[in-house]
Design an enzyme around this catalytic site. Structure first.
Site, mmCIF file in Angstrom:
data_model
loop_
_atom_site.group_PDB
_atom_site.id
_atom_site.type_symbol
_atom_site.label_atom_id
_atom_site.label_comp_id
_atom_site.label_asym_id
_atom_site.label_seq_id
_atom_site.Cartn_x
_atom_site.Cartn_y
_atom_site.Cartn_z
ATOM 1 N N GLY A 282 -82.527 5.544 -11.040
ATOM 2 C CA GLY A 282 -82.265 4.064 -11.996
ATOM 3 C C GLY A 282 -82.702 3.205 -10.978
ATOM 4 C CB ALA A 283 -86.161 2.747 -9.106
ATOM 5 C CB SER B 234 -83.858 -2.548 -15.297
ATOM 6 O OG SER B 234 -82.220 -1.627 -15.439
ATOM 7 N N GLY C 259 -81.675 -0.952 -9.063
ATOM 8 C CA GLY C 259 -81.845 0.080 -8.648
ATOM 9 C C GLY C 259 -83.399 -0.658 -8.561
ATOM 10 C CB SER D 152 -67.873 0.321 -10.191
ATOM 11 O OG SER D 152 -67.081 -1.037 -10.659
ATOM 12 C CE1 TYR E 294 -70.214 2.596 -15.584
ATOM 13 C CE2 TYR E 294 -68.475 1.040 -14.625
ATOM 14 C CZ TYR E 294 -69.762 1.533 -14.694
ATOM 15 O OH TYR E 294 -70.527 1.054 -13.387
#
Length: 287
Positions: free
Chosen positions: A10-11, A13, A16, A139, A168
């Protein structure tokens, strides 16, 4: 981190991309995994413009699809001789329940099952680089989970924007539990793992939550909301700072005053980490 081999998911944006940028600046050889090829190529070009001599490569995979995860893991094996750092950053916050290609809740598949399978499939490369590190973007929301059933956590549900917050949070609790179980199972292999909360970061993912865009437009000028670069700082410390060498199984929070919050009870429920791990193995076909 000169000469180390790193993988970041996930790099393209947000946090990441800043993690990727920081690793490249520190001299790491970077392989990043993204879902969108066009965005990945744009990120690759951007990193090369900033560091013309950088050793950066890109692979494409949808982490919600276990077939994709297995394919990209094989590609990583062909690309890298070892793996010093794996950063599991990719995640999603679906506003409505969706079903993955394998029949799981898509948010659980993307945030938990895909990274779980990828980490297991790359464990031999991590062991080859020992001492190596796994960094997990989690999180503080995991504290809000009141109940999680290891037998049913991946089953497709039915929720809308408000219910998506609970889904989530469950996915982030799964991240923390797996991090703890890696510490129990893999310390003898020279692999450490730590999860962290980057704080309140203004990213595309956060803006997807109900009222998120409006709330963050009001809060961005306060000291409580951080930008993506600030959110990535602790990931970079966990990836390369010598002070974290040998530390494993931790959950680190960058939110001021978080140490005053009561511990999440599930993190200390006997056998829950092992039960989640074993069920996850069954679901992704590792057992």
């Amino acid at each position: 981190m000169e000469g180390t081999y790193c993988v970041v998911t996930g790099a393209t944006s947000g946090i990441g991309k800043e993690i990727a940028r920081g690793l490249v600046a520190a001299g790491a050889r970077l392989l990043f995994i993204c879902r969108d090829r066009a965005r990945g190529e744009a990120t690759l070009d951007e990193l090369h413009r900033e560091n013309p001599s950088a050793a950066v490569r890109m692979l494409v995979a949808d982490l919600s699809a276990m077939r994709d995860v297995r394919r990209v893991a094989e590609e990583v094996h062909r690309e890298l001789p070892r793996l010093d750092v794996l950063v599991n950053n990719a995640g999603t916050h679906d506003l409505r329940a969706e079903v993955s290609a394998d029949g799981f809740d898509r948010m659980i598949a993307t945030n938990h099952l895909g990274p779980f399978l990828l980490t297991n499939l790359l464990a031999d490369l991590l062991e080859r680089a020992a001492p190596s590190r796994v960094v997990v973007v989690a999180s503080e929301s995991h504290r809000a989970v009141l109940h999680i059933d290891p037998r049913t956590f991946a089953e497709p549900g039915s929720y809308g924007p408000i219910g998506s917050l609970s889904a989530y949070a469950r996915s982030k609790l799964l991240n923390v539990l797996v991090t703890q179980e890696i510490a129990r199972r893999w310390t003898s292999r020279g692999i450490s793992a730590n999860a962290f909360c980057p704080g309140l970061v203004s990213t595309g993912l956060v803006r997807n939550i109900p009222m998120g865009a409006r709330l963050f437009s009001l809060a961005e000028r306060t000291p409580f909301v951080r930008n993506a670069r600030q959110g990535a700082e602790h990931a970079l410390r966990l990836a390369g700072d010598g002070r974290f060498a040998g530390r494993t199984g931790g959950f680190h929070s960058t939110i001021p005053g978080a140490f005053l919050l009561p511990p999440a009870p599930h993190r200390f429920r006997p056998g829950l980490q092992q039960a989640v791990w074993e069920r996850s193995e069954e679901l992704v076909g590792l057992s």
